[in-house]
Every structure is written in structure tokens, then in C-alpha cells.
Design a protein around this motif. Structure first.
Motif, PDB file in Angstrom:
ATOM      1  N   VAL A  49       0.852  -1.191   0.000  1.00 13.67           N
ATOM      2  CA  VAL A  49       0.000   0.000   0.000  1.00 13.67           C
ATOM      3  C   VAL A  49       0.885   1.237   0.000  1.00 13.67           C
ATOM      4  CG1 VAL A  49      -1.830   1.273   1.177  1.00 13.67           C
ATOM      5  CG2 VAL A  49      -1.792  -1.239   1.283  1.00 13.67           C
ATOM      6  N   ILE A  50       0.678   2.095  -0.978  1.00 16.81           N
ATOM      7  CA  ILE A  50       1.453   3.337  -1.089  1.00 16.81           C
ATOM      8  C   ILE A  50       0.502   4.514  -1.030  1.00 16.81           C
ATOM      9  CG2 ILE A  50       2.966   4.719  -2.568  1.00 16.81           C
ATOM     10  CD1 ILE A  50       3.969   2.102  -3.803  1.00 16.81           C
ATOM     11  N   ALA A  51       0.725   5.421  -0.100  1.00 22.89           N
ATOM     12  CA  ALA A  51      -0.103   6.611   0.039  1.00 22.89           C
ATOM     13  C   ALA A  51       0.506   7.753  -0.759  1.00 22.89           C
ATOM     14  CB  ALA A  51      -0.220   7.007   1.510  1.00 22.89           C
ATOM     15  N   VAL A  52      -0.330   8.416  -1.558  1.00 27.88           N
ATOM     16  CA  VAL A  52       0.104   9.582  -2.319  1.00 27.88           C
ATOM     17  C   VAL A  52      -0.522  10.820  -1.679  1.00 27.88           C
ATOM     18  CG1 VAL A  52       0.108  10.727  -4.558  1.00 27.88           C
ATOM     19  CG2 VAL A  52       0.347   8.241  -4.430  1.00 27.88           C
ATOM     20  N   SER A  53       0.324  11.732  -1.253  1.00 34.01           N
ATOM     21  CA  SER A  53      -0.130  12.894  -0.492  1.00 34.01           C
ATOM     22  C   SER A  53       0.437  14.158  -1.107  1.00 34.01           C
ATOM     23  CB  SER A  53       0.334  12.766   0.964  1.00 34.01           C
ATOM     24  OG  SER A  53       0.058  13.935   1.696  1.00 34.01           O
ATOM     25  N   SER A  54      -0.186  15.284  -0.798  1.00 39.74           N
ATOM     26  CA  SER A  54       0.345  16.558  -1.290  1.00 39.74           C
ATOM     27  C   SER A  54       0.470  17.592  -0.188  1.00 39.74           C
ATOM     28  CB  SER A  54      -0.536  17.121  -2.405  1.00 39.74           C
ATOM     29  OG  SER A  54      -1.802  17.467  -1.901  1.00 39.74           O
ATOM     30  N   ALA A  55      -0.357  17.468   0.862  1.00 39.37           N
ATOM     31  CA  ALA A  55      -0.409  18.450   1.939  1.00 39.37           C
ATOM     32  C   ALA A  55      -0.943  19.790   1.462  1.00 39.37           C
ATOM     33  CB  ALA A  55       0.960  18.639   2.613  1.00 39.37           C
ATOM     34  N   LYS A  56      -1.010  19.995   0.149  1.00 46.36           N
ATOM     35  CA  LYS A  56      -1.577  21.217  -0.422  1.00 46.36           C
ATOM     36  C   LYS A  56      -2.390  20.853  -1.650  1.00 46.36           C
ATOM     37  CE  LYS A  56      -0.425  25.932  -1.807  1.00 46.36           C
ATOM     38  NZ  LYS A  56      -1.189  26.504  -0.678  1.00 46.36           N
ATOM     39  N   GLY A  57      -3.549  21.490  -1.811  1.00 48.08           N
ATOM     40  CA  GLY A  57      -4.386  21.231  -2.966  1.00 48.08           C
ATOM     41  C   GLY A  57      -3.866  21.937  -4.214  1.00 48.08           C
ATOM     42  N   GLY A  58      -4.300  21.457  -5.365  1.00 51.89           N
ATOM     43  CA  GLY A  58      -3.984  22.122  -6.620  1.00 51.89           C
ATOM     44  C   GLY A  58      -2.628  21.824  -7.206  1.00 51.89           C
ATOM     45  N   VAL A  59      -1.962  20.765  -6.723  1.00 45.29           N
ATOM     46  CA  VAL A  59      -0.629  20.446  -7.250  1.00 45.29           C
ATOM     47  C   VAL A  59      -0.643  19.217  -8.158  1.00 45.29           C
ATOM     48  CG1 VAL A  59       0.526  21.513  -5.275  1.00 45.29           C
ATOM     49  CG2 VAL A  59       0.018  19.059  -5.228  1.00 45.29           C
ATOM     50  N   GLY A  60      -1.834  18.712  -8.481  1.00 46.63           N
ATOM     51  CA  GLY A  60      -1.928  17.583  -9.400  1.00 46.63           C
ATOM     52  C   GLY A  60      -1.736  16.229  -8.763  1.00 46.63           C
ATOM     53  N   LYS A  61      -2.006  16.129  -7.466  1.00 49.94           N
ATOM     54  CA  LYS A  61      -1.773  14.872  -6.748  1.00 49.94           C
ATOM     55  C   LYS A  61      -2.598  13.719  -7.304  1.00 49.94           C
ATOM     56  CE  LYS A  61      -4.028  14.772  -3.064  1.00 49.94           C
ATOM     57  NZ  LYS A  61      -5.116  13.972  -3.705  1.00 49.94           N
ATOM     58  N   SER A  62      -3.900  13.940  -7.515  1.00 45.10           N
ATOM     59  CA  SER A  62      -4.765  12.858  -7.990  1.00 45.10           C
ATOM     60  C   SER A  62      -4.382  12.400  -9.390  1.00 45.10           C
ATOM     61  CB  SER A  62      -6.231  13.312  -7.965  1.00 45.10           C
ATOM     62  OG  SER A  62      -6.677  13.525  -6.639  1.00 45.10           O
ATOM     63  N   PRO A 163      -6.545  13.007   0.579  1.00 43.16           N
ATOM     64  CA  PRO A 163      -6.941  14.397   0.380  1.00 43.16           C
ATOM     65  C   PRO A 163      -5.781  15.321   0.725  1.00 43.16           C
ATOM     66  CG  PRO A 163      -7.871  13.554   2.418  1.00 43.16           C
ATOM     67  CD  PRO A 163      -7.223  12.386   1.728  1.00 43.16           C
ATOM     68  N   PRO A 164      -5.811  16.547   0.228  1.00 44.28           N
ATOM     69  CA  PRO A 164      -4.735  17.483   0.584  1.00 44.28           C
ATOM     70  C   PRO A 164      -4.797  17.859   2.057  1.00 44.28           C
ATOM     71  CG  PRO A 164      -6.464  18.598  -0.651  1.00 44.28           C
ATOM     72  CD  PRO A 164      -6.775  17.139  -0.708  1.00 44.28           C
ATOM     73  N   GLY A 165      -3.657  18.220   2.604  1.00 47.32           N
ATOM     74  CA  GLY A 165      -3.608  18.645   4.000  1.00 47.32           C
ATOM     75  C   GLY A 165      -3.025  17.588   4.916  1.00 47.32           C
ATOM     76  N   THR A 166      -3.056  17.890   6.207  1.00 48.71           N
ATOM     77  CA  THR A 166      -2.530  16.971   7.224  1.00 48.71           C
ATOM     78  C   THR A 166      -3.531  16.864   8.368  1.00 48.71           C
ATOM     79  OG1 THR A 166      -1.293  18.817   8.217  1.00 48.71           O
ATOM     80  CG2 THR A 166      -0.102  17.403   6.681  1.00 48.71           C
ATOM     81  N   GLY A 167      -4.804  16.673   8.025  1.00 53.51           N
ATOM     82  CA  GLY A 167      -5.869  16.666   9.023  1.00 53.51           C
ATOM     83  C   GLY A 167      -6.279  15.283   9.478  1.00 53.51           C
ATOM     84  N   ASP A 168      -7.547  15.171   9.905  1.00 55.32           N
ATOM     85  CA  ASP A 168      -8.059  13.941  10.497  1.00 55.32           C
ATOM     86  C   ASP A 168      -7.962  12.739   9.561  1.00 55.32           C
ATOM     87  OD1 ASP A 168      -8.630  15.235  12.817  1.00 55.32           O
ATOM     88  OD2 ASP A 168     -10.786  15.426  12.463  1.00 55.32           O
ATOM     89  N   VAL A 183       4.325   8.900  -0.762  1.00 57.17           N
ATOM     90  CA  VAL A 183       4.932   9.731  -1.799  1.00 57.17           C
ATOM     91  C   VAL A 183       4.299  11.107  -1.701  1.00 57.17           C
ATOM     92  CG1 VAL A 183       5.280  10.056  -4.268  1.00 57.17           C
ATOM     93  CG2 VAL A 183       5.306   7.749  -3.298  1.00 57.17           C
ATOM     94  N   ILE A 184       5.108  12.146  -1.703  1.00 60.75           N
ATOM     95  CA  ILE A 184       4.589  13.496  -1.578  1.00 60.75           C
ATOM     96  C   ILE A 184       4.748  14.225  -2.906  1.00 60.75           C
ATOM     97  CG2 ILE A 184       4.886  15.728  -0.422  1.00 60.75           C
ATOM     98  CD1 ILE A 184       5.617  14.218   2.089  1.00 60.75           C
TER      99      ILE A 184
END
Length: 295
Positions: A49-62, A163-168, A183-184
Motif C-alpha cells: 500500500v502506497i499513500a500519495v499525499s500533497s499536503a496542499k491542494g492544486g498540485v496535481g496529486k490525484s 486528500p490534501p492537508g494533514t488533518g483527520d 509519496v509526496i
């Protein structure tokens, strides 16, 4: 409406205005949550399982996550992608899927497939225009069922599109699921890099290895004169951050209109131009990550 997982269906009805989705007391009181951190669980029938994260929206993560899962499939792996962004699901659009999942004989959601990749998203259950207006307990219940009540049927690798961010949601996934790494995704822009640092710190605190950074939308090459323009700044800052944090610089994805156009048409780059230069960026990324997690 076809049958679906009962609790997820109840939660989706809540988003459409139905009352008391989880059978809570009429007073609206919520049972006290279990104290302490939950024990991490593996996702059933999934090897890696690999998590793809951005911590910020709008950077093309999805878009990167979708192309990564497709690249894994092209390499011969049984691949899947789970859209964990409950409030803003993108996977239905990226994979050109809109059906509602069926149930297996043991009441598990059956993923929808396209281009050789199995997918699951809250977007399949709610539809494209239904807002998600849930509070924490309902959100967490839906998240648990997406993570542990999907019949993947045996996968070599599952990509989690966080989802973007570092929340719940991000913390819940990191604390409750056995992850082989994260992966960020970032752009070279200073604001995006600042959030990338926060994402790195979050994964460090929950003991999830950061496999590396992917720089997205790095450089635009003019189709007329071939002049290269660094729209969000040069890649030096991203590489410097990787050096400082001792994290691998995994890939450099260019800024090109075809990547966005193909994605919004439901045929991401790896499928739309499988032999192209841009698709090879994602193929190389999948090969590198496969080596790192032992695929």
C-alpha cells in the motif's frame, strides 16, 4: 438505486438530507470514542500500500496517483487505487467511471475497474453533484469502510489518493492502515514546498516512511519555439529539500496541457499516450517505487 454497503449508503443519504444516518439516539448524542490510538491493520488481500499525499491542494496529486496506478498495471502488477478524498473525489472522473458498486456475497463493496486498474471512491456512492456535509463520526465511519470493507480480490499494490492537508483523514489513514510508504507531490512553488515539509513531518511522526518527492508541473516547453519556462520556479528548491531531509527526488513531471486534458477526459497520460515521453515519466516512477517497496 442498487444495493450498497449499508453504512456507506446511510452516510450518503445523510449528505442528501436524510436524517439519523447511523442510528444515533434522537438526542443527537454520540457514543464516546475509544481512547488511545487504534491498532494498525493491513488492507485485506493487498500486498503493498502506497499513500500519495500533497499536503496542499492544486498540485496535481490525484492525476499523479491515477497515472501511477496505471503504470503499475502496465508493468504487470495487479493494481488498484482508493480515493480517500471523501469531500472531493477525483477518481471517478479520472477513470471515466460513474456506476454504483455492487456488493459481494459477504457484503463487501466490489471495486469498479477500467484500464486494468480496480478503483473505489465515495464519488461512486454519492454522485457528482451531491455535497458531503458530514461531521467527524460519520466521516470516520465512512473512511473505515472504504479502507476495510472493499473486496479487492487480491492486489499486488494499492495506491491511496489522500486528500490534501494533514488533518483527520490523513492521520487516521496513517495510524490505522499498514502503509509501505508515502509519496509526496509538490510543485517548485515556495508555498507548495512549505506544505510538503509539513507532510513529511506528519509521516515522520506516525512512523510511515517517505519514499520520496515528485515534482509536478515543473517546466513548460513552448510547442512553437521549444523555449522552456519554469512557471512555478526552478527545481533546485525541491532537490535541495530532498537533500536536506535525505529523501529521494523520485520524478520530475512537466507542465503540459495534454496531461490535464487527458485526465479530465477520463483517459490519463499512461493510457492516452502509452509510448510517449510524458507517460514514461510515470512508468519510471512506478518502477522506482516498486523497487523501494519490494514489488
Amino acid at each position: 438505486m442498487r444495493p450498497t454497503n449499508r453504512c456507506l449508503l446511510q452516510a450518503s443519504r445523510a449528505a442528501l438530507g436524510h436524517e439519523n444516518p447511523l442510528g444515533l439516539p434522537k438526542s443527537g448524542t454520540i457514543p464516546r470514542m475509544q481512547r488511545g490510538l487504534p491498532q494498525k491493520r493491513a488492507i485485506k488481500d493487498v500486498r503493498k500500500v502506497i499513500a500519495v499525499s500533497s499536503a496542499k491542494g492544486g498540485v496535481g496529486k490525484s492525476t499523479v496517483a491515477a497515472n501511477l496506478s496505471l503504470a503499475f498495471a502496465r508493468l504487470g502488477h495487479r493494481a488498484g487505487i482508493l480515493d480517500v478524498d471523501i469531500f472531493g473525489p477525483s477518481i471517478p472522473t479520472l477513470f471515466n467511471l460513474s456506476e454504483e458498486p455492487r456488493l459481494s456475497s459477504n457484503n463487501q463493496l466490489i471495486p469498479l475497474s477500467n484500464y486494468g486498474v480496480k478503483t473505489m471512491s465515495m464519488g461512486y456512492l454519492l454522485g457528482p453533484s451531491a455535497p458531503v456535509v458530514w461531521r467527524g463520526p460519520i466521516l470516520m465511519k465512512a473512511l473505515q469502510q472504504l479502507l476495510h470493507e472493499v473486496d479487492w480480490g487480491g492486489l499486488d499494490v494499492l495506491v491511496l489518493d489522500l486528500p490534501p492537508g494533514t488533518g483527520d483523514t490523513q492521520l487516521s489513514v496513517a495510524q490505522q492502515v499498514v502503509l509501505d510508504g508515502s509519496v509526496i507531490i509538490t510543485t517548485p512553488h515556495t508555498l507548495s514546498l512549505s506544505d510538503a515539509v509539513r507532510g513529511i513531518s506528519m509521516f515522520d511522526k506516525v512512523s510511515v516512511p517517505v519514499l520520496g518527492l515528485v515534482q509536478n508541473m515543473s517546466v513548460f516547453t513552448c510547442p512553437c519555439c521549444a523555449t522552456q519556462t519554469h512557471v512555478f520556479g526552478t527545481s533546485d528548491k525541491v532537490k535541495q529539500l530532498c537533500a536536506e531531509r535525505q529523501i529521494e527526488f523520485l520524478a520530475d513531471v512537466p507542465l503540459h496541457p495534454r496531461i490535464a486534458e487527458d485526465a479530465q477526459e477520463g483517459k490519463p497520460t499512461v493510457v492516452a499516450e502509452p509510448g510517449g515521453e510524458r507517460a514514461e515519466v510515470f512508468m519510471s516512477l512506478a518502477r522506482r517505487l516498486g523497487e523501494k517497496v519490494g514489488l
